[in-house]
Design a protein around this motif. Structure first.
Motif, short mmCIF file in Angstrom:
data_model
loop_
_atom_site.label_atom_id
_atom_site.label_comp_id
_atom_site.label_asym_id
_atom_site.label_seq_id
_atom_site.Cartn_x
_atom_site.Cartn_y
_atom_site.Cartn_z
N ARG A 12 -19.85 88.73 -16.84
CA ARG A 12 -21.17 88.55 -17.50
C ARG A 12 -22.11 88.85 -16.04
O ARG A 12 -23.29 89.28 -17.15
CB ARG A 12 -21.40 87.14 -17.31
CG ARG A 12 -21.59 85.60 -18.54
CD ARG A 12 -21.54 84.23 -17.77
NE ARG A 12 -21.23 83.64 -19.13
CZ ARG A 12 -20.25 82.37 -18.55
NH1 ARG A 12 -21.60 81.80 -17.36
NH2 ARG A 12 -20.14 81.81 -19.04
N LEU A 13 -21.88 89.50 -15.22
CA LEU A 13 -22.43 90.20 -14.90
C LEU A 13 -22.91 91.90 -15.28
O LEU A 13 -23.40 92.97 -14.88
CB LEU A 13 -21.84 90.62 -13.07
CG LEU A 13 -22.29 89.04 -12.44
CD1 LEU A 13 -20.80 89.52 -10.97
CD2 LEU A 13 -23.23 89.03 -12.10
N LEU A 14 -21.73 92.38 -15.64
CA LEU A 14 -22.15 93.74 -16.41
C LEU A 14 -22.62 93.43 -17.35
O LEU A 14 -22.76 94.69 -18.30
CB LEU A 14 -20.25 94.60 -16.52
CG LEU A 14 -19.32 94.34 -14.53
CD1 LEU A 14 -18.05 94.69 -15.55
CD2 LEU A 14 -20.26 95.25 -14.21
N ALA A 15 -22.23 92.45 -18.35
CA ALA A 15 -22.49 93.13 -19.98
C ALA A 15 -24.03 91.66 -20.30
O ALA A 15 -23.55 90.82 -20.00
CB ALA A 15 -21.83 92.88 -20.86
N HIS A 16 -24.53 92.12 -21.34
CA HIS A 16 -25.81 90.86 -21.80
C HIS A 16 -24.90 89.86 -22.99
O HIS A 16 -23.67 90.66 -23.62
CB HIS A 16 -26.59 91.50 -22.26
CG HIS A 16 -27.60 92.12 -21.38
ND1 HIS A 16 -28.45 91.19 -20.78
CD2 HIS A 16 -28.42 92.92 -20.95
CE1 HIS A 16 -28.74 91.51 -19.98
NE2 HIS A 16 -28.95 93.06 -20.41
N ASP A 17 -25.15 88.65 -23.32
CA ASP A 17 -24.91 88.44 -24.04
C ASP A 17 -25.53 88.26 -25.49
O ASP A 17 -26.46 87.78 -25.23
CB ASP A 17 -24.07 86.97 -23.92
CG ASP A 17 -22.80 87.26 -23.30
OD1 ASP A 17 -21.92 87.43 -23.68
OD2 ASP A 17 -21.91 85.71 -22.65
N TYR A 30 -30.79 86.23 -29.90
CA TYR A 30 -30.89 85.69 -29.40
C TYR A 30 -29.87 86.34 -27.80
O TYR A 30 -29.14 86.95 -28.17
CB TYR A 30 -29.85 84.77 -29.71
CG TYR A 30 -29.62 83.72 -28.24
CD1 TYR A 30 -30.45 82.09 -28.28
CD2 TYR A 30 -29.08 83.62 -27.76
CE1 TYR A 30 -30.55 81.24 -27.08
CE2 TYR A 30 -28.49 83.20 -26.62
CZ TYR A 30 -29.28 81.12 -26.28
OH TYR A 30 -28.78 80.62 -25.06
N LEU A 31 -31.04 85.99 -26.77
CA LEU A 31 -30.35 86.81 -25.86
C LEU A 31 -29.89 85.65 -24.22
O LEU A 31 -30.94 84.70 -23.99
CB LEU A 31 -31.75 87.30 -24.50
CG LEU A 31 -31.17 88.25 -23.34
CD1 LEU A 31 -29.56 89.15 -23.87
CD2 LEU A 31 -32.08 88.46 -22.90
N ARG A 32 -28.52 85.58 -24.33
CA ARG A 32 -27.98 84.26 -23.00
C ARG A 32 -29.00 84.32 -22.08
O ARG A 32 -29.42 85.24 -21.60
CB ARG A 32 -26.48 84.71 -23.16
CG ARG A 32 -26.03 83.33 -22.00
CD ARG A 32 -25.18 83.67 -21.82
NE ARG A 32 -24.03 82.72 -21.32
CZ ARG A 32 -23.31 81.88 -20.98
NH1 ARG A 32 -21.76 82.81 -21.82
NH2 ARG A 32 -22.53 81.69 -20.37
#
Length: 355
Positions: A12-17, A30-32
């Motif tokens: 999660r620190l390295l990539a968006h969901d 939608y951005l987590r």
């Protein structure tokens, strides 16, 4: 298990969901951690002289029907599936870049994309490839009625029957869901775009005036209904007189719109009835008790819930904020991916090879 959680936190620190409702009419992102950050029309304007994209989304929609000959405004998705792969890829790239603006990460985002139910393996692969080529590091595909049901917070993983009618721009998805899977479903090419065409055809035949798709959509939103209203509504329509070729203005009423879309609405009601007729009795009993939920832009059509209730004798509920159900469902899946893996369409390497 601890190692798995630690790995997930690092990822999660390295990539968006990111969740994407890839619709024929509108695309929502939608951005987590932030919710829905983009809600724009699925339209792309291209300069044919240079081959470059001029505008995407709202800017491109404003150009529909108003462009010079060297600029074309296109809808890269038709009836819920990709009709122009390269333009769709450009659009998804633009949306992913916008969603991550000001907070870029080290690896491509993990993306969940909503697609219509019943699309082919080839069409699924096209969505997956377009999203991956647009920069996604990991791509998951979910059927839109399933995502909508999750967005509405229906108990999709429980042994309880739920029914959703998701009416978008290109398709209407009717699905009965239980235990994390679709029990019965029907995908219908009767949705917002078809209703627009019905209105265009009716005004052309009855009033001998040619109008554009955007005008038809505005009429549908302003005075469209499927049952008579207490007070009649009317709207003025400007278009080209097919006899003289000159501009002309007429006034149409909600009764005109109702007549124009009557056949398409009858097809939708009949499709819902067909799905119910083939649903197992235990699941049908759950639906009779719990009701049917309407999602998508078509859920906002005046009187649709009342008409469906009258025709099929089951309670009908319009979902809260029906336009965003699929995007919100994709967001829930992202935040609980391990719990919802069984509702996703199989990954590409699990699909049969394309012939």
């Amino acid at each position: 298990m601890i190692g798995g959680k630690r790995f997930e936190n690092i990822r999660r620190l390295l990539a968006h969901d990111i969740g994407i409702d890839l619709g024929t009419a509108n695309t929502l992102v939608y951005l987590r951690g932030r919710g829905i950050v983009i809600n724009e029309p699925s339209v792309v304007a291209i300069n044919q002289k240079t081959g470059r994209v001029v505008a995407i989304g709202n800017g491109a929609k404003q150009m529909l029907g108003r462009t010079p000959t060297h600029i074309i405004a296109v809808k890269p998705l038709v009836e819920g599936v990709i009709s122009d792969f390269e333009v769709t890829e450009e659009m998804i790239t633009h949306l992913l870049r916008r969603a991550q603006e000001g907070n870029r990460k080290f690896i491509g985002p993990r993306v969940v994309v909503g697609v219509p139910s019943g699309i082919t393996n080839v069409e699924t692969r096209a969505v997956r490839d377009a999203t991956r080529n647009a920069g996604a590091g990991e791509v998951h595909i979910v059927e839109e009625p399933m995502a909508a049901a999750i967005g509405i917070k229906l108990p999709v993983k429980d042994p309880v029957g739920s029914m959703v009618i998701d009416i978008g721009g290109g398709t209407a998805d009717i699905a009965v869901i239980s235990l994390g899977g679709v029990v019965r479903s029907k995908n219908l090419r009767v949705a917002g775009d078809r209703l627009n065409q019905d209105i265009i055809s009716y005004i052309r035949n009855e009033f001998k005036i040619l109008i554009g798709e955007k005008t038809a959509e505005n009429i549908k939103i302003a005075i469209g209904s499927v049952i008579p209203r207490e007070a009649a509504l009317e709207a003025s329509v400007k278009g080209r007189d097919l006899v003289t070729g000159l501009p002309r203005e007429v006034v149409i009423t909600d009764a005109d719109v109702r007549e124009a879309i009557s056949q398409s609405i009858a097809s939708l009601v009949e499709a819902a009835r067909e799905v119910l007729e083939t649903t197992p009795p235990e699941v049908l009993a759950d639906i009779m008790h719990r009701g049917i939920y309407l999602a998508g832009g078509g859920a906002l059509l005046g009187g649709l819930a009342e008409l469906l209730h009258e025709e099929i004798k089951i309670p009908i509920f319009v979902a809260p904020d029906p336009l965003t159900c699929v995007a919100r469902g994709a967001g829930v899946i992202l935040e609980n991916l391990e719990d919802y893996r069984d509702v996703l369409i199989a990954n590409e390497d699990e699909l049969p090879a394309a012939k």
